[in-house]
Design a protein around this motif. Structure first.
Motif, PDB file in Angstrom:
ATOM      1  N   ARG A 265       0.857  -1.193   0.000  1.00  0.00           N
ATOM      2  CA  ARG A 265       0.000   0.000   0.000  1.00  0.00           C
ATOM      3  C   ARG A 265       0.885   1.232   0.000  1.00  0.00           C
ATOM      4  N   LEU A 266       0.910   1.919  -1.132  1.00  0.00           N
ATOM      5  CA  LEU A 266       1.720   3.124  -1.256  1.00  0.00           C
ATOM      6  C   LEU A 266       0.860   4.294  -0.807  1.00  0.00           C
ATOM      7  N   LEU A 267       1.319   5.022   0.214  1.00  0.00           N
ATOM      8  CA  LEU A 267       0.478   6.044   0.838  1.00  0.00           C
ATOM      9  C   LEU A 267       0.967   7.472   0.594  1.00  0.00           C
ATOM     10  N   ARG A 268       2.277   7.627   0.406  1.00  0.00           N
ATOM     11  CA  ARG A 268       2.801   8.975   0.146  1.00  0.00           C
ATOM     12  C   ARG A 268       4.143   8.836  -0.572  1.00  0.00           C
ATOM     13  N   PRO A 269       4.245   9.465  -1.756  1.00  0.00           N
ATOM     14  CA  PRO A 269       5.489   9.290  -2.526  1.00  0.00           C
ATOM     15  C   PRO A 269       6.650  10.064  -1.913  1.00  0.00           C
ATOM     16  N   ALA A 270       7.844   9.801  -2.379  1.00  0.00           N
ATOM     17  CA  ALA A 270       9.015  10.556  -1.947  1.00  0.00           C
ATOM     18  C   ALA A 270       8.849  12.003  -2.381  1.00  0.00           C
ATOM     19  N   THR A 271       9.155  12.932  -1.493  1.00  0.00           N
ATOM     20  CA  THR A 271       9.111  14.341  -1.878  1.00  0.00           C
ATOM     21  C   THR A 271      10.500  14.949  -1.754  1.00  0.00           C
ATOM     22  N   GLY A 272      11.343  14.302  -0.961  1.00  0.00           N
ATOM     23  CA  GLY A 272      12.726  14.757  -0.875  1.00  0.00           C
ATOM     24  C   GLY A 272      12.884  16.040  -0.107  1.00  0.00           C
ATOM     25  N   ALA A 273      11.817  16.566   0.448  1.00  0.00           N
ATOM     26  CA  ALA A 273      11.900  17.836   1.169  1.00  0.00           C
ATOM     27  C   ALA A 273      10.710  17.893   2.106  1.00  0.00           C
ATOM     28  N   THR A 274      10.713  18.834   3.017  1.00  0.00           N
ATOM     29  CA  THR A 274       9.559  18.928   3.898  1.00  0.00           C
ATOM     30  C   THR A 274       8.392  19.575   3.158  1.00  0.00           C
ATOM     31  N   MET A 275       8.686  20.460   2.209  1.00  0.00           N
ATOM     32  CA  MET A 275       7.634  21.130   1.449  1.00  0.00           C
ATOM     33  C   MET A 275       7.454  20.465   0.096  1.00  0.00           C
ATOM     34  N   VAL A 276       6.187  20.297  -0.285  1.00  0.00           N
ATOM     35  CA  VAL A 276       5.921  19.781  -1.623  1.00  0.00           C
ATOM     36  C   VAL A 276       5.890  20.964  -2.575  1.00  0.00           C
ATOM     37  N   ASP A 277       6.579  20.831  -3.699  1.00  0.00           N
ATOM     38  CA  ASP A 277       6.624  21.890  -4.701  1.00  0.00           C
ATOM     39  C   ASP A 277       5.337  21.845  -5.517  1.00  0.00           C
ATOM     40  N   GLU A 278       4.368  22.702  -5.120  1.00  0.00           N
ATOM     41  CA  GLU A 278       3.043  22.621  -5.737  1.00  0.00           C
ATOM     42  C   GLU A 278       3.048  23.063  -7.190  1.00  0.00           C
ATOM     43  N   ASN A 279       4.077  23.754  -7.593  1.00  0.00           N
ATOM     44  CA  ASN A 279       4.126  24.249  -8.967  1.00  0.00           C
ATOM     45  C   ASN A 279       4.638  23.205  -9.942  1.00  0.00           C
ATOM     46  N   ASN A 280       5.187  22.142  -9.401  1.00  0.00           N
ATOM     47  CA  ASN A 280       5.738  21.135 -10.296  1.00  0.00           C
ATOM     48  C   ASN A 280       5.513  19.735  -9.732  1.00  0.00           C
ATOM     49  N   LEU A 281       4.241  19.318  -9.787  1.00  0.00           N
ATOM     50  CA  LEU A 281       3.869  18.032  -9.173  1.00  0.00           C
ATOM     51  C   LEU A 281       4.331  16.836 -10.005  1.00  0.00           C
ATOM     52  N   SER A 282       4.883  17.095 -11.203  1.00  0.00           N
ATOM     53  CA  SER A 282       5.388  15.988 -12.033  1.00  0.00           C
ATOM     54  C   SER A 282       6.629  15.360 -11.437  1.00  0.00           C
ATOM     55  N   ARG A 283       7.110  15.905 -10.329  1.00  0.00           N
ATOM     56  CA  ARG A 283       8.286  15.306  -9.680  1.00  0.00           C
ATOM     57  C   ARG A 283       7.904  14.183  -8.744  1.00  0.00           C
ATOM     58  N   TYR A 284       6.590  14.069  -8.438  1.00  0.00           N
ATOM     59  CA  TYR A 284       6.169  13.118  -7.403  1.00  0.00           C
ATOM     60  C   TYR A 284       5.348  11.976  -7.991  1.00  0.00           C
ATOM     61  N   PHE A 285       5.841  10.783  -7.839  1.00  0.00           N
ATOM     62  CA  PHE A 285       5.164   9.596  -8.387  1.00  0.00           C
ATOM     63  C   PHE A 285       5.824   8.360  -7.769  1.00  0.00           C
ATOM     64  N   TYR A 286       5.261   7.203  -8.039  1.00  0.00           N
ATOM     65  CA  TYR A 286       5.888   5.943  -7.612  1.00  0.00           C
ATOM     66  C   TYR A 286       6.366   5.193  -8.850  1.00  0.00           C
ATOM     67  N   ALA A 287       7.514   4.560  -8.749  1.00  0.00           N
ATOM     68  CA  ALA A 287       7.960   3.660  -9.814  1.00  0.00           C
ATOM     69  C   ALA A 287       8.710   2.502  -9.163  1.00  0.00           C
ATOM     70  N   ILE A 288       8.347   1.291  -9.556  1.00  0.00           N
ATOM     71  CA  ILE A 288       8.942   0.080  -8.962  1.00  0.00           C
ATOM     72  C   ILE A 288       9.531  -0.777 -10.074  1.00  0.00           C
ATOM     73  N   SER A 289      10.802  -1.119  -9.935  1.00  0.00           N
ATOM     74  CA  SER A 289      11.433  -1.902 -11.002  1.00  0.00           C
ATOM     75  C   SER A 289      11.403  -3.400 -10.721  1.00  0.00           C
ATOM     76  N   ASP A 290      11.289  -3.779  -9.443  1.00  0.00           N
ATOM     77  CA  ASP A 290      11.395  -5.207  -9.160  1.00  0.00           C
ATOM     78  C   ASP A 290      10.793  -5.548  -7.793  1.00  0.00           C
ATOM     79  N   ILE A 291      10.123  -6.692  -7.715  1.00  0.00           N
ATOM     80  CA  ILE A 291       9.654  -7.212  -6.423  1.00  0.00           C
ATOM     81  C   ILE A 291      10.102  -8.665  -6.328  1.00  0.00           C
ATOM     82  N   LYS A 292      10.795  -8.984  -5.235  1.00  0.00           N
ATOM     83  CA  LYS A 292      11.256 -10.363  -5.045  1.00  0.00           C
ATOM     84  C   LYS A 292      10.466 -11.037  -3.930  1.00  0.00           C
TER      85      LYS A 292
END
Ligand SMILES: *[C@@H]1O[C@H](CO)[C@@H](O)[C@H](O)[C@H]1NC(C)=O
Ligand SMILES: *[C@@H]1O[C@H](CO)[C@@H](O)[C@H](O)[C@H]1NC(C)=O
Ligand SMILES: *[C@@H]1O[C@H](CO)[C@@H](O)[C@H](O)[C@H]1NC(C)=O
Ligand SMILES: *[C@@H]1O[C@H](CO)[C@@H](O)[C@H](O)[C@H]1NC(C)=O
Ligand SMILES: *[C@@H]1O[C@H](CO)[C@@H](O)[C@H](O)[C@H]1NC(C)=O
Ligand SMILES: [Ca+2]
Length: 461
Positions: A265-292
Motif C-alpha cells: 500500500r503506497l500512501l505517500r510518494p518521496a518528496t525529498g523535502a519537507t515542502m511539496v513543490d506545488e508548482n511542479n507536481l510531475s516530480r512526485y510519483f511511484y515507480a517500482i522496477s522489481d519485487i522479489k
C-alpha cells in the motif's frame, strides 16, 4: 561423568551417519518416501517432505488499484525529484517503449536501463496519492527469504506491506514504513534488530527504508524474513533444526510466514523535502522496477513438489493425502484423522501418513495392544536415542506423553515457551535453555553441524 557423555556422542554420531547413508538428502525434507529392506522384504519408509523454495513471482497475479493509476493514459512527462529542470521521463501507454505496465515489476532484472511500473504523478495534491499493488497466488505459500521491493523512483515516505491468509478476504499489516513513524502511524520507530524470540510476531514500523533523499543508492524496501528466522536459527541460520522445531510446535509462528496474497500500500510518494513543490507536481510519483518473493508451496509436509497447471499452483500430494495443500486424507484413507507432517524428529521428521479406512482401527488396536509402531509411520520416540525428556513416557514409539509442565514432540519444551509471548520475564529464555536436557542440546548441536555441511547445496530453505 565424562565417559557416558563420549559414549552418547558416539552413539549419536553412529546413528546420524547411518541415517545419512540411507537418506543422502536428509535435513532438507525433500524426499517423501524411500524403499527400505526389513525382515519382511522391501517396504516403504515415509518421511516429512516439502517442495524446494523458489522464485514465487513467476506464479502470481498482480492487480494495481485504482485501475487507471498506471501512467501513460493520457501520456505524461515527469521531472526528476532532485532536479525539476530535468524532465525527460516520458510515459505513454500506447507506445511499447514508453509504457510502464505492472508486469515490468516481475520481469528479468539485470538489464540496463531497468524496466519498471510507474504511477501517474501526484496531480491531485494535496489529496493523497494512494496505490495498492496486490500479488495473489491463489495458494498458501511459506516465505523463505526477504521480500524486496526495488524502487525506480524515490522510496515512498509512507507505505504498508500487508498480507492475507484467506485469498484476499481479510488483510493484516506485515510492516509499516515511514520517514516518521510517529507522525505517519503513531507508532514508535523500530528495526528488525529490536525484535526478540518473544516479540517476533510484533508488527513494527521502521524508518530504515524511507529516509534519505539519496535514492540513487538506496532503492530497496525490505521485509526481513531471514533476520526473523535468525532469532531461532542463529545469525547465519546454521541451526535450522531449532527453527524447524519451533515452527513445528508453534502454529502462529508458522502462520506468520504463510500467505496467500501480499499487498504493497503506497500512501505517500518521496518528496525529498519537507515542502511539496506545488508548482511542479510531475516530480512526485511511484515507480517500482522489481519485487522479489521467495517461498515454497505450503503442502503440510506431505509433498516435495508443487506444479503450476492451469494458472494455479498445486501440491503433488503423497502419504495418501489430497487437496491443494494436502490438507486432508484421500477418500478411503481416513483410517485416522488427518494431520500435517512434522519436522521432528530431525532429520527425517514424521510423515503422519493417512491410512486406509478398513485396516485403520485394527492397526491402531494392534499397535496399542502389542506396543509396536505402525510401520508406515516414522518412529517418534524410543528408549535409546529418541528418549522422551523431562519425565515424558514413550507410547508405542508413536508419541511422548509429557508431564503437565512440558510439551513438544520429545517433551523438550517448557509448556509456557510454546505460547508466543513466552514464559514471562526477560530472563525466561535463559531459564528455558538451562532446563533443556543435555541430550537434546547435543542432538541440536549435531544437527546444526550437519545442516551447515548440507547447506553448501544451493537453495537450502
Ligand atoms: C487498498 O487496500 C486497503 C485494504 O487492504 C483498502 O482499505 C484501501 O481502500 C485500498 N486502496 C485502494 C486505493 O484501492
Ligand atoms: C480514473 O478513472 C476514474 C473514472 O473513470 C476517474 O474519475 C479518475 O480521475 C481516473 N484517475 C486517474 C488517475 O486517471
Ligand atoms: C516543472 O519544472 C520544469 C522546469 O521549470 C518545467 O520545464 C516543467 O514544465 C515543469 N512542470 C510542470 C508540470 O510545471
Ligand atoms: C497410499 O495408497 C497407495 C495405493 O492406493 C499405496 O500404494 C500406498 O502404499 C499408500 N500409502 C502411502 C503412505 O502412501
Ligand atoms: C490384530 O491383532 C489381533 C489379535 O492379536 C489379530 O487377531 C488380528 O488379526 C490383528 N490384525 C491385524 C491387521 O494384524
Ligand atoms: Ca523490471
Amino acid at each position: 561423568m565424562r565417559f557416558p557423555l563420549v559414549l552418547t556422542l558416539q552413539a549419536l554420531w553412529a546413528s546420524v551417519c547411518q541415517t545419512m547413508q540411507h537418506y543422502p538428502a536428509w535435513g532438507h525434507y525433500d524426499v517423501c518416501k524411500s524403499q527400505v529392506y526389513t525382515d519382511e522384504g522391501l517396504t516403504w519408509d515415509y518421511m516429512a517432505c516439502q517442495p524446494e523454495a523458489m522464485d514465487m513471482t513467476k506464479y502470481l497475479k498482480v492487480t494495481v488499484d485504482p485501475p487507471n493509476i498506471t501512467c501513460g493514459d493520457p501520456p505524461e512527462t515527469y521531472c526528476a525529484l532532485e532536479n525539476p529542470y530535468m524532465c525527460n521521463n516520458e510515459c505513454d501507454a500506447e507506445n511499447e517503449d514508453l509504457a510502464h505496465p505492472p508486469e515490468l515489476m516481475f520481469d528479468f532484472e539485470g538489464r540496463n536501463p531497468t524496466t519498471f511500473w510507474q504511477s501517474s504523478s501526484w496531480k491531485k495534491y494535496p489529496k493523497a496519492l494512494l496505490v495498492n499493488i496486490t500479488l495473489s497466488w491463489s495458494k498458501t505459500i511459506e516465505l523463505t527469504d526477504d521480500i524486496v521491493v526495488t524502487f525506480e523512483s524515490g522510496r515512498p515516505e509512507q507505505m504498508v506491506l500487508e498480507k492475507s491468509l484467506d485469498y484476499g478476504k481479510t488483510w493484516q499489516p506485515y510492516q509499516f514504513y515511514a520517514t516518521d513513524c510517529l507522525d505517519a502511524f503513531t507508532m514508535d520507530a523500530k528495526t528488525v534488530q529490536d525484535l526478540t524470540q518473544h516479540t517476533l510476531l510484533d508488527i513494527i514500523c521502521t524508518e530504515e527504508y524511507s529516509r534519505g533523499y539519496v535514492w540513487k543508492y538506496d532503492k530497496t524496501v525490505r521485509f526481513e524474513i531471514k533476520d526473523r528466522f535468525a532469532l531461532f536459527a542463529g545469525p547465519r541460520l546454521h541451526n535450522m533444526a531449532s527453527l524447524y522445531g519451533q515452527l513445528d510446535t508453534t502454529k502462529n509462528l508458522r502462520d506468520f510466514f504463510t500467505i496467500t496474497d501480499l499487498r504493497v500500500r503506497l500512501l505517500r510518494p518521496a518528496t525529498g523535502a519537507t515542502m511539496v513543490d506545488e508548482n511542479n507536481l510531475s516530480r512526485y510519483f511511484y515507480a517500482i522496477s522489481d519485487i522479489k518473493v521467495q517461498g515454497r508451496c505450503k503442502c503440510n509436509l506431505h509433498a516435495n513438489s508443487c506444479v503450476f497447471d492451469k494458472e494455479t499452483l498445486n501440491c503433488e500430494c503423497e502419504h495418501n493425502t489430497t487437496g491443494p495443500d494436502c490438507g486432508r486424507c484421500k477418500r478411503n484413507y481416513q483410517g485416522r484423522t488427518w494431520s500435517a507432517g512434522s519436522y521432528l524428529p530431525i532429520p527425517k521428521g514424521t510423515a503422519n501418513t493417512c491410512i486406509p479406512n478398513s485396516i485403520g482401527p485394527v492397526i491402531r488396536q494392534n499397535v496399542s495392544s502389542l506396543g509396536v509402531a505402525n510401520r508406515n509411520q516414522a518412529r517418534v520416540c524410543d528408549n535409546e536415542l529418541l528418549r522422551c525428556q523431562n519425565g515424558g513416557v514413550c507410547l508405542n514409539n508413536l508419541r511422548c506423553q509429557c508431564t503437565a509442565a512440558f510439551t513438544g514432540l520429545l517433551c523438550e519444551k517448557p509448556r509456557c515457551e510454546s505460547e508466543l509471548g513466552g514464559c514471562g520475564g526477560p530472563d525466561s529464555g535463559q531459564a528455558a535453555l538451562s532446563s533443556t536436557p543435555l541430550s537434546t542440546l547435543l542432538l541440536l548441536l549435531l544437527g546444526s553441524t550437519l545442516l551447515r555441511e548440507a547447506s553448501y547445496r544451493p537453495a537450502l530453505l
